[in-house]
Design a protein around this motif. Structure first.
Motif, PDB file in Angstrom:
ATOM      1  N   ALA A 261     -15.481  27.500 -26.427  1.00  0.00           N
ATOM      2  CA  ALA A 261     -14.183  27.706 -27.073  1.00  0.00           C
ATOM      3  C   ALA A 261     -14.310  28.659 -28.263  1.00  0.00           C
ATOM      4  O   ALA A 261     -13.499  29.576 -28.437  1.00  0.00           O
ATOM      5  N   GLN A 264     -15.143  32.268 -26.859  1.00  0.00           N
ATOM      6  CA  GLN A 264     -14.009  32.896 -26.198  1.00  0.00           C
ATOM      7  C   GLN A 264     -12.960  33.357 -27.195  1.00  0.00           C
ATOM      8  O   GLN A 264     -12.382  34.438 -27.037  1.00  0.00           O
ATOM      9  N   ARG A 265     -12.731  32.557 -28.202  1.00  0.00           N
ATOM     10  CA  ARG A 265     -11.747  32.966 -29.201  1.00  0.00           C
ATOM     11  C   ARG A 265     -12.248  34.138 -30.048  1.00  0.00           C
ATOM     12  O   ARG A 265     -11.467  35.022 -30.422  1.00  0.00           O
ATOM     13  N   ARG A 268     -11.779  37.384 -28.128  1.00  0.00           N
ATOM     14  CA  ARG A 268     -10.410  37.898 -28.052  1.00  0.00           C
ATOM     15  C   ARG A 268     -10.024  38.684 -29.289  1.00  0.00           C
ATOM     16  O   ARG A 268      -9.075  39.420 -29.298  1.00  0.00           O
TER      17      ARG A 268
END
Length: 268
Positions: A261, A264-265, A268
């Motif tokens: 998590a 992935q953040r 981005r």
């Protein structure tokens, strides 16, 4: 008010603590204000019956409001009847009978998920419930349970999720090879959490964890078998910096899901 703890209706509710009754009816048992609150908020149409003691119902005005908004009537029962229905030793005044709402593996991967937890032969109800809760907290898109994993509608699993059971899609009974195939077709890498794998810190450094990922978690005692490990794209292990022999499965799964998590953040 229901007063007879031996009535057929009360016995039918109590039987939902057994897997055979849940499989036959497609129903399961909710106990306590937290679980009932989450069901009323997220899946009110799934609630078939709602039972409460007058004292228990009076304590929760928010639940009364949610039930009224969804046209769900409560049926009052005595403390003795509620105790006969419930799976816990000290029920908290509320019990609901709810429809099971699993999602198919096909639907889960058709929705282009970025983070999924796959549980292969996870047998401890508390572990599974905690993994579902951790997946929810980490923002995972779904949890997929293969055929040898404990029933997610087991009362102990339901309680351990603290309502997360209703927050994200959960698939039940899939074959591991089919689940992995569908995950890959959806563009996810499959990473096995295993003590024989590479150090997770290396994967953090090389950017592996920022890609769409399906984490694969195995049995509490035996881990993943060789065939499952072979099917995964990569195996990773959590480093142990202290003297602990190992981590509890649910704890390790929580760390793995959060690592993805975070990565992935950041990507981005």
């Amino acid at each position: 008010m229901l007063e007879n703890p031996r009535s057929p209706r009360v016995r039918a509710v109590a039987k939902l603590s057994k897997r055979s009754a849940r499989a036959e009816t497609g129903l399961f048992l909710l106990e306590g204000p937290q679980s009932v609150r989450e069901a009323l908020q997220y899946v009110p149409a799934a609630i078939v019956e709602l039972f409460a003691t007058p004292t228990g119902w009076e304590k929760h005005p928010d639940l009364r409001a949610l039930a009224a908004q969804n046209d769900i009537e409560v049926e009052y029962v005595t403390e003795t009847v509620l105790a006969a229905m419930a799976d816990t030793v000290t029920p908290q005044g509320l019990v609901a009978v709810t429809r099971q709402t699993p999602t198919s593996v096909r639907e889960i991967f058709a929705a282009a998920p970025r983070l999924v937890a796959i549980c292969e032969e996870v047998r401890d109800p508390g572990n599974l419930g905690t993994i579902i809760r951790a997946a929810d907290a980490a923002g995972a898109d779904a949890v997929v349970l293969t055929g040898r994993t404990v029933d997610p509608y087991n009362p102990k699993v339901v309680r351990s999720t603290t309502g997360s059971l209703f927050h994200l899609p959960i698939s039940v009974g899939g074959e591991l090879s089919d689940v992995i195939r569908r995950a890959r077709e959806a563009g996810l890498q499959v990473i096995a959490a295993d003590v024989k794998g590479d150090d997770l810190l290396a994967a953090r450094a090389d950017g592996t964890l920022g890609a769409p990922t399906a984490w694969l978690f195995g049995n509490e005692a035996r881990g993943l078998d060789d065939e499952a490990l072979t099917e995964a794209d990569r195996a990773l292990r959590l480093p142990i910096f202290g003297r602990a022999e190992s981590l509890n499965l649910a704890t390790a799964a929580s760390v793995c899901l959060y690592e993805s998590a975070f990565a992935q953040r950041a990507a981005r």
